[in-house]
Motif scaffolding. Structure first.
Motif, PDB file in Angstrom:
ATOM      1  N   GLY A 114      -5.629   8.961  28.581  1.00  0.00           N
ATOM      2  CA  GLY A 114      -6.189   7.630  28.451  1.00  0.00           C
ATOM      3  C   GLY A 114      -5.577   6.633  29.416  1.00  0.00           C
ATOM      4  N   VAL A 115      -6.055   5.391  29.353  1.00  0.00           N
ATOM      5  CA  VAL A 115      -5.621   4.360  30.298  1.00  0.00           C
ATOM      6  C   VAL A 115      -4.122   4.085  30.164  1.00  0.00           C
ATOM      7  N   GLU A 116      -3.641   3.867  28.951  1.00  0.00           N
ATOM      8  CA  GLU A 116      -2.226   3.540  28.771  1.00  0.00           C
ATOM      9  C   GLU A 116      -1.331   4.720  29.117  1.00  0.00           C
ATOM     10  N   GLY A 117      -1.771   5.932  28.809  1.00  0.00           N
ATOM     11  CA  GLY A 117      -0.985   7.103  29.195  1.00  0.00           C
ATOM     12  C   GLY A 117      -0.861   7.225  30.701  1.00  0.00           C
ATOM     13  N   LYS A 118      -1.942   6.928  31.409  1.00  0.00           N
ATOM     14  CA  LYS A 118      -1.899   6.942  32.872  1.00  0.00           C
ATOM     15  C   LYS A 118      -1.031   5.798  33.394  1.00  0.00           C
ATOM     16  N   ALA A 119      -1.124   4.633  32.742  1.00  0.00           N
ATOM     17  CA  ALA A 119      -0.303   3.491  33.154  1.00  0.00           C
ATOM     18  C   ALA A 119       1.176   3.795  32.993  1.00  0.00           C
ATOM     19  N   LEU A 120       1.542   4.528  31.974  1.00  0.00           N
ATOM     20  CA  LEU A 120       2.955   4.883  31.764  1.00  0.00           C
ATOM     21  C   LEU A 120       3.470   5.784  32.881  1.00  0.00           C
ATOM     22  N   VAL A 121       2.646   6.701  33.354  1.00  0.00           N
ATOM     23  CA  VAL A 121       3.039   7.537  34.499  1.00  0.00           C
ATOM     24  C   VAL A 121       3.249   6.672  35.731  1.00  0.00           C
ATOM     25  N   ILE A 122       2.346   5.748  35.969  1.00  0.00           N
ATOM     26  CA  ILE A 122       2.482   4.824  37.102  1.00  0.00           C
ATOM     27  C   ILE A 122       3.778   4.034  36.982  1.00  0.00           C
ATOM     28  N   LEU A 123       4.081   3.574  35.780  1.00  0.00           N
ATOM     29  CA  LEU A 123       5.290   2.772  35.563  1.00  0.00           C
ATOM     30  C   LEU A 123       6.557   3.579  35.796  1.00  0.00           C
ATOM     31  N   VAL A 124       6.555   4.855  35.448  1.00  0.00           N
ATOM     32  CA  VAL A 124       7.729   5.690  35.731  1.00  0.00           C
ATOM     33  C   VAL A 124       7.977   5.745  37.233  1.00  0.00           C
ATOM     34  N   VAL A 125       6.908   5.911  38.002  1.00  0.00           N
ATOM     35  CA  VAL A 125       7.067   5.918  39.460  1.00  0.00           C
ATOM     36  C   VAL A 125       7.623   4.586  39.948  1.00  0.00           C
ATOM     37  N   LEU A 126       7.051   3.487  39.469  1.00  0.00           N
ATOM     38  CA  LEU A 126       7.505   2.162  39.907  1.00  0.00           C
ATOM     39  C   LEU A 126       8.925   1.872  39.430  1.00  0.00           C
ATOM     40  N   ASN A 127       9.281   2.338  38.228  1.00  0.00           N
ATOM     41  CA  ASN A 127      10.657   2.173  37.754  1.00  0.00           C
ATOM     42  C   ASN A 127      11.629   2.905  38.668  1.00  0.00           C
ATOM     43  N   ARG A 128      11.231   4.068  39.136  1.00  0.00           N
ATOM     44  CA  ARG A 128      12.087   4.830  40.051  1.00  0.00           C
ATOM     45  C   ARG A 128      12.245   4.107  41.390  1.00  0.00           C
ATOM     46  N   VAL A 129      11.157   3.522  41.861  1.00  0.00           N
ATOM     47  CA  VAL A 129      11.240   2.775  43.133  1.00  0.00           C
ATOM     48  C   VAL A 129      12.274   1.656  43.015  1.00  0.00           C
ATOM     49  N   GLN A 130      12.355   1.012  41.844  1.00  0.00           N
ATOM     50  CA  GLN A 130      13.282  -0.093  41.628  1.00  0.00           C
ATOM     51  C   GLN A 130      14.701   0.373  41.324  1.00  0.00           C
TER      52      GLN A 130
END
Length: 218
Positions: A114-130
């Motif tokens: 779903g949308v939120e599950g996909k958003a959480l994957v995106i956020l893990v990537v962005l958290n790693r970038v930071q």
């Protein structure tokens, strides 16, 4: 004709002018988006196309419900929105290359989440970038050796983002949604105990379990 009637006609004419220009722009965006979906266009422009469409639609919604005396505000908003959209197209704003890769990793890792599950994957990537524990760019994080199994298996290269992936991008980048709790890792249920033994468990969403480093949780 009364003064009020003339104002309404003037208002209607101006809204139609704004709408016509906006629809023309959205038409171009829709053509671009159709090309993207059919594989004949530049797929990395998908997020830019959606952003343009979103901005123009919000302006048309405002014009549809406004009173005649608000015409100056609506006219200005319409012009500003179209200028902003044009700037996005010309400058390839929002880093479309990164946006496309984020959408792809969301599809590769969380197609059924779903949308939120996909958003959480995106956020893990962005958290790693930071994080200073990982590389400093989206591409380097995604392609870091041994980190995302779809990259190693070739699934990342094969999939194309669906509508939910771009909705997930909107949720994260445009609406600032973040329920990741700072997660830097996630896994599906498996026979491996590495994540459980070496990381701090944060939460479960769907079939994914999210973690961070133990020392960060202390």
């Amino acid at each position: 004709m009364s003064k009020k009637s003339r104002r309404k006609r003037l208002f209607g004419a101006k809204v139609l002018a704004i709408s016509g220009a906006a629809v023309f722009m959205v038409g171009g965006v829709n053509n671009l988006y159709a090309d993207i979906r059919s594989g004949t266009g530049m797929k990395k422009e998908a997020y830019v196309a959606r952003t343009v469409e979103r901005n123009v639609t919000s302006t048309l919604d405002a014009a549809a419900t406004a009173e005649p005396e608000e015409i100056v505000t609506i006219e200005s908003a319409g012009e500003d929105a179209m200028e902003e959209c044009q700037e996005i197209i010309e400058s390839a704003g929002y880093d479309p290359e990164d946006e496309y890769m984020l959408a792809k990793i969301a599809m590769a890792e969380a197609e059924s989440e779903g949308v939120e599950g996909k958003a959480l994957v995106i956020l893990v990537v962005l958290n790693r970038v930071q994080s200073d524990r990982f590389p400093d760019s989206v591409s380097e994080v995604i392609f870091q050796q041994g980190q995302f199994s779809p990259v190693g298996s070739g699934r990342f290269d094969r999939v194309e983002p669906d509508q939910e992936c771009y909705e997930a991008l909107d949720l994260v980048r445009l609406e600032s949604w973040d329920e990741s709790q700072g997660a830097l890792y996630f896994e599906s249920e498996s026979a491996s105990d590495w994540h459980k033994n070496n990381l701090h468990f944060l939460f479960q969403y769907g079939n994914h379990y999210f973690y961070t480093d133990k020392e960060l949780a202390e």
